[in-house]
Design a protein around this motif. Structure first.
Motif, PDB file in Angstrom:
ATOM      1  N   ILE A  50       0.870  -1.181   0.000  1.00  0.00           N
ATOM      2  CA  ILE A  50       0.000   0.000   0.000  1.00  0.00           C
ATOM      3  C   ILE A  50       0.900   1.223   0.000  1.00  0.00           C
ATOM      4  O   ILE A  50       1.817   1.295   0.816  1.00  0.00           O
ATOM      5  CB  ILE A  50      -0.856   0.052   1.292  1.00  0.00           C
ATOM      6  N   LEU A  51       0.665   2.129  -0.895  1.00  0.00           N
ATOM      7  CA  LEU A  51       1.446   3.371  -0.889  1.00  0.00           C
ATOM      8  C   LEU A  51       0.682   4.428  -0.112  1.00  0.00           C
ATOM      9  O   LEU A  51      -0.489   4.681  -0.385  1.00  0.00           O
ATOM     10  CB  LEU A  51       1.667   3.879  -2.315  1.00  0.00           C
ATOM     11  N   MET A  86      -1.022  12.239  -6.173  1.00  0.00           N
ATOM     12  CA  MET A  86      -1.514  11.079  -6.915  1.00  0.00           C
ATOM     13  C   MET A  86      -1.022  11.041  -8.364  1.00  0.00           C
ATOM     14  O   MET A  86      -0.792   9.968  -8.911  1.00  0.00           O
ATOM     15  CB  MET A  86      -3.052  11.053  -6.911  1.00  0.00           C
ATOM     16  N   ILE A  94       2.151   9.343  -8.394  1.00  0.00           N
ATOM     17  CA  ILE A  94       2.079   7.978  -7.887  1.00  0.00           C
ATOM     18  C   ILE A  94       1.401   7.024  -8.882  1.00  0.00           C
ATOM     19  O   ILE A  94       1.770   5.857  -8.980  1.00  0.00           O
ATOM     20  CB  ILE A  94       1.324   7.992  -6.531  1.00  0.00           C
ATOM     21  N   MET A 132       2.035   3.040  -9.707  1.00  0.00           N
ATOM     22  CA  MET A 132       1.017   2.058  -9.362  1.00  0.00           C
ATOM     23  C   MET A 132       0.700   1.152 -10.548  1.00  0.00           C
ATOM     24  O   MET A 132       0.536  -0.064 -10.393  1.00  0.00           O
ATOM     25  CB  MET A 132      -0.230   2.796  -8.915  1.00  0.00           C
ATOM     26  N   ILE A 158       1.341  -3.298  -5.959  1.00  0.00           N
ATOM     27  CA  ILE A 158       0.713  -2.165  -5.277  1.00  0.00           C
ATOM     28  C   ILE A 158      -0.795  -2.309  -5.371  1.00  0.00           C
ATOM     29  O   ILE A 158      -1.374  -2.243  -6.442  1.00  0.00           O
ATOM     30  CB  ILE A 158       1.168  -0.824  -5.875  1.00  0.00           C
ATOM     31  N   THR A 190      -3.136  -0.506  -3.464  1.00  0.00           N
ATOM     32  CA  THR A 190      -3.878   0.738  -3.282  1.00  0.00           C
ATOM     33  C   THR A 190      -2.907   1.854  -2.943  1.00  0.00           C
ATOM     34  O   THR A 190      -1.854   1.600  -2.372  1.00  0.00           O
ATOM     35  CB  THR A 190      -4.844   0.628  -2.067  1.00  0.00           C
ATOM     36  N   CYS A 191      -3.271   3.068  -3.298  1.00  0.00           N
ATOM     37  CA  CYS A 191      -2.547   4.190  -2.705  1.00  0.00           C
ATOM     38  C   CYS A 191      -3.540   5.117  -2.031  1.00  0.00           C
ATOM     39  O   CYS A 191      -4.698   5.229  -2.442  1.00  0.00           O
ATOM     40  CB  CYS A 191      -1.683   4.917  -3.728  1.00  0.00           C
ATOM     41  N   GLU A 229      -3.792   8.923   0.400  1.00  0.00           N
ATOM     42  CA  GLU A 229      -3.162  10.070   1.053  1.00  0.00           C
ATOM     43  C   GLU A 229      -3.801  10.269   2.412  1.00  0.00           C
ATOM     44  O   GLU A 229      -5.010  10.100   2.569  1.00  0.00           O
ATOM     45  CB  GLU A 229      -3.336  11.324   0.190  1.00  0.00           C
TER      46      GLU A 229
END
Ligand code: GTP
Ligand code: MG
Length: 161
Positions: A95-96, A109, A112, A116, A122, A124-125, A127
């Motif tokens: 997870i980022l 994003m 990112i 991704m 990966i 999910t990312c 914030e």
């Protein structure tokens, strides 16, 4: 079968790994944090997925377990090189997490998303902000989900002979 989930937070110094853990546990932003949080265990009945969950702060001598939360600073330059090297080395669901979103208006994003798309590990990312308690419980929930319901094949150390 008894399942449990181990979440390891890694990332560059001072991105807020320890603060994220303390914010989750204490439900408020700690002004002062130790370098590393003690390993904490969240009992099954208070987690959304009903599995005991261990949260481990980064230690240089301890590398990947099952799910890794890579924290970066959403308010600074994203060090893509570091992210890619890490993701490439550890074939575990990841997870980022862009912490300190309280410090910026814009989102990281855009930077990112290409990363991704490049790495299937990966999941999910997200914030978040340890300070504003924004997306804290969500991020640990995503981490649990990434192990329990992965979208890609899981790396399993026991089966790797
Ligand atoms: P190392 O253990 O040294 O690698 O750092 P770390 O990643 O554990 O970061 P730590 O939690 O110690 O936080 C570093 C600094 O960032 C501290 O001064 C925190 O108060 C601050 N910080 C952490 N999270 C946030 C956040 O969401 N917003 C803001 N504004 N500051 C934060
Ligand atoms: Mg720390």
């Amino acid at each position: 079968m008894r399942k449990d989930v181990r979440i390891l937070l890694v990332g560059e110094p001072k991105v807020g790994k320890t603060s994220l853990i303390m914010s989750l546990v204490g439900e408020e932003f700690p002004e002062e944090v130790p370098l590393r949080a003690e390993e904490i265990t969240i009992p099954a009945d208070v987690t959304p997925e009903r599995v005991p969950t261990h949260i481990v702060d980064y230690s240089g001598t301890q590398v990947s377990l099952f799910v890794t939360v890579l924290v970066y600073c959403a308010a600074g330059d994203v060090h893509i090189g570091f992210l890619c090297v890490y993701v490439g080395m550890h074939r575990v669901p990841l997870i980022l997490v862009g912490n300190k979103s309280d410090l910026v208006e814009h989102s990281s994003m855009e930077t990112i998303l290409p990363i991704m798309n490049q790495y299937s590990e990966i999941e999910t990312c997200v914030e978040c902000s340890a300070k504003n308690l924004k997306n804290i419980s969500e991020l640990f929930y995503y981490a649990q989900k990434a192990v329990l319901h992965p979208t890609g094949p899981l790396y399993c150390p026991e089966e790797k002979e």
